[in-house]
Design a protein around this motif. Structure first.
Motif, mmCIF file in Angstrom:
data_model
loop_
_atom_site.group_PDB
_atom_site.id
_atom_site.type_symbol
_atom_site.label_atom_id
_atom_site.label_comp_id
_atom_site.label_asym_id
_atom_site.label_seq_id
_atom_site.Cartn_x
_atom_site.Cartn_y
_atom_site.Cartn_z
ATOM 1 N N PHE A 69 0.772 -0.996 -0.026
ATOM 2 C CA PHE A 69 0.010 0.067 0.123
ATOM 3 C C PHE A 69 0.953 1.359 -0.115
ATOM 4 N N HIS A 70 0.389 2.490 -0.288
ATOM 5 C CA HIS A 70 1.149 3.656 -0.541
ATOM 6 C C HIS A 70 -0.042 4.488 -0.258
ATOM 7 N N GLN A 71 0.270 5.536 0.955
ATOM 8 C CA GLN A 71 -0.570 6.686 0.975
ATOM 9 C C GLN A 71 -0.453 7.927 0.016
ATOM 10 N N VAL A 72 -1.562 8.126 -0.610
ATOM 11 C CA VAL A 72 -1.473 8.995 -1.782
ATOM 12 C C VAL A 72 -2.306 10.287 -1.424
ATOM 13 N N TYR A 87 -8.062 10.219 4.579
ATOM 14 C CA TYR A 87 -6.975 9.754 4.141
ATOM 15 C C TYR A 87 -7.367 8.858 2.755
ATOM 16 N N SER A 88 -6.129 8.760 2.037
ATOM 17 C CA SER A 88 -6.256 7.863 0.573
ATOM 18 C C SER A 88 -5.228 7.036 0.490
ATOM 19 N N TYR A 89 -5.398 5.867 0.146
ATOM 20 C CA TYR A 89 -4.556 4.805 0.150
ATOM 21 C C TYR A 89 -4.751 4.173 -1.258
ATOM 22 N N LEU A 90 -3.318 3.838 -1.837
ATOM 23 C CA LEU A 90 -3.544 2.777 -3.196
ATOM 24 C C LEU A 90 -2.977 1.511 -2.662
ATOM 25 N N ILE A 91 -3.938 0.558 -2.932
ATOM 26 C CA ILE A 91 -3.492 -0.736 -2.254
ATOM 27 C C ILE A 91 -3.196 -1.759 -3.593
ATOM 28 N N TYR A 92 -2.508 -2.846 -3.510
ATOM 29 C CA TYR A 92 -2.347 -3.764 -4.356
ATOM 30 C C TYR A 92 -2.213 -5.070 -3.709
ATOM 31 N N PRO A 93 -3.139 -6.107 -4.057
ATOM 32 C CA PRO A 93 -3.074 -7.303 -3.465
ATOM 33 C C PRO A 93 -2.138 -8.100 -4.218
ATOM 34 N N LYS A 94 -1.502 -9.015 -3.221
ATOM 35 C CA LYS A 94 -0.522 -9.851 -3.865
ATOM 36 C C LYS A 94 -0.846 -11.388 -4.052
ATOM 37 N N LYS A 95 -1.945 -11.733 -3.413
ATOM 38 C CA LYS A 95 -2.443 -13.130 -3.807
ATOM 39 C C LYS A 95 -4.054 -13.200 -3.845
ATOM 40 N N SER A 96 -4.379 -14.264 -4.529
ATOM 41 C CA SER A 96 -5.747 -14.546 -4.787
ATOM 42 C C SER A 96 -6.524 -15.097 -3.255
ATOM 43 N N GLY A 97 -7.769 -14.887 -3.486
ATOM 44 C CA GLY A 97 -8.548 -15.308 -2.241
ATOM 45 C C GLY A 97 -8.835 -14.290 -1.488
ATOM 46 N N VAL A 208 14.544 2.352 -12.788
ATOM 47 C CA VAL A 208 13.121 2.118 -12.344
ATOM 48 C C VAL A 208 12.382 3.590 -11.882
ATOM 49 N N LYS A 209 11.387 4.085 -12.537
ATOM 50 C CA LYS A 209 10.873 5.128 -11.823
ATOM 51 C C LYS A 209 9.149 4.837 -11.679
ATOM 52 N N ARG A 210 8.809 5.012 -10.618
ATOM 53 C CA ARG A 210 7.212 4.736 -10.023
ATOM 54 C C ARG A 210 6.674 5.807 -9.200
ATOM 55 N N PHE A 211 5.631 6.339 -10.003
ATOM 56 C CA PHE A 211 4.799 7.333 -9.342
ATOM 57 C C PHE A 211 3.568 6.869 -8.743
ATOM 58 N N TYR A 212 3.231 7.139 -7.462
ATOM 59 C CA TYR A 212 1.975 6.579 -6.863
ATOM 60 C C TYR A 212 1.088 7.905 -6.652
#
Length: 379
Positions: A69-72, A87-97, A208-212
């Motif tokens: 997750f990243h606070q954006v 608060y605003s968060y960006l979340i990426y799940p890593k597994k299924s289920g 690598v450049k990543r912007f959240y």
């Protein structure tokens, strides 16, 4: 009228998911059934209900192996005894289920007198704010994460571009491959090309450049490879299987196969005999002896030179870069140049060091002049 009251109460229950007497918590997920690696946005509103107190909030998601997750975003609206955080968060799940989103929340209580006391000192005598910290247990939120199609490498919307400077070269003269992956999605760094017995690969970690942001993640990854070989070789096809969760479509990013022609190099065509050091026996390292004698000579000359003469000499100050350039220029053998670059310990000369090690200790035969010209330029 009873129906209206019932609808109003339902609205309040949906809007305020959790309340603890003096504080209300509101949560909103953009998607509770995402794919693995798909962006999920979480908005959290925390509002003070008991306006007789002074409050402070400290909220975040808990770290987990099941998601990143990243606070954006954070908006703090503070009025007298009326604190609100968004608060605003960006979340990426890593597994299924099932994936459980858990939270950490500290509610701090104090009063006006203590706040006044804490800010009464000057900047050299800051006074600590007396407060009561209370850990709040918030109910987790659940994601039902869908599995990706089999064999997917990337999740998002991307484009892959590349340039190859040439498809014909001389033996041990590297060709250069540059690749860029760019688009919307969260992609960790990875390598595209693998080592092979048919060629030598020179490279550094990808850039690598990543912007959240509140719109998602923008990723830009650049690879630069230098590839050399003694004989003809083939750069294999590179395929990345990608999945766009927005339209649920699979697509393939591809770099085609390249057949590289390598021309053999005769010893007579090199700049000088030193460009191909003998491999059966090691010659006397004259460069080291020349350096030693020149050092002794300079020391003795400085010792014997009249002091009055030094006063009238114009002092020329050379920069570190100029001195280093002169060292490179003065190197007469591969080994001497290798020693200079190793002592410099600069990552921009990694390729040059690898090539020189192959020549000095292996079977490489790249000319000294080409190494200086292509890989030893000071940035």
């Amino acid at each position: 009228m009873p129906k209206f009251k019932t609808l109003f109460l339902l609205f309040l229950m949906l809007r305020i998911l959790h309340a603890q007497d003096d504080v209300a918590y509101s949560f909103h997920l953009s998607n509770s059934t995402p794919y693995v690696g798909e962006a999920v946005f979480l908005d959290v509103n925390i509002s003070q209900l008991d306006h007789s107190k002074v409050m402070l909030f400290n909220f975040t998601l808990k770290n987990s192996e099941d998601y990143s997750f990243h606070q954006v975003g954070l908006e703090e609206r503070e009025k007298y005894h009326d604190l609100r955080h968004e608060y605003s968060y960006l979340i990426y799940p890593k597994k299924s289920g099932e994936v459980k989103l858990e939270f950490e929340m500290i509610k701090s209580l104090t009063d006006d007198d203590k706040v006044t006391y804490s800010i009464s000192g000057d900047r050299d005598s800051v006074k600590r704010l007396e407060k009561e910290d209370i850990e709040v247990n918030l109910k987790p939120m659940m994601l039902n994460v869908k599995a990706l199609p089999k064999g997917v490498d990337l999740v998002g919307n991307f484009k892959l571009t590349h340039t190859l400077d040439r498809q014909e070269t001389d033996a041990f003269d590297p060709i250069n491959l540059k690749v860029e992956l760019k688009g919307r999605g969260d992609v960790p760094p990875f390598e595209l090309l693998k080592e092979s017995k048919s060629y030598r690969l020179f490279h550094q970690a990808p850039n690598v450049k990543r912007f959240y942001t509140k719109e998602g993640t923008t990723t830009d990854i650049k690879w630069e490879y230098a590839i050399s070989a003694k004989d003809n070789f083939t750069l294999p096809t590179i395929e990345l299987k990608a999945f766009n969760p927005k339209n649920k479509k699979l697509y393939t990013l591809k770099i085609p196969e390249y057949n590289i022609k390598v021309n053999s190099v005769k010893k007579e065509s090199l700049l000088d005999d030193e460009d191909v050091p003998p491999t059966s026996s090691k010659p006397i390292d004259w460069a080291w002896w020349r350096w030693l004698f020149s050092y002794i000579f300079v020391f003795m000359a400085g010792f014997l030179m009249p002091r009055d003469l030094l006063k009238h000499q114009k002092i020329i100050v050379k920069s570190k870069e100029d001195i280093f350039k002169e060292k490179i220029k003065s190197a007469k053998t591969h080994k001497a140049l290798l020693e200079i670059l190793l002592l410099e310990n600069d990552t921009q000369f990694t390729k040059a060091i690898s090539i020189l090690e192959e020549v000095v200790y292996g079977k490489g035969n790249v000319s000294l002049g080409k190494i200086k010209e292509n890989y030893c330029k000071v940035k």
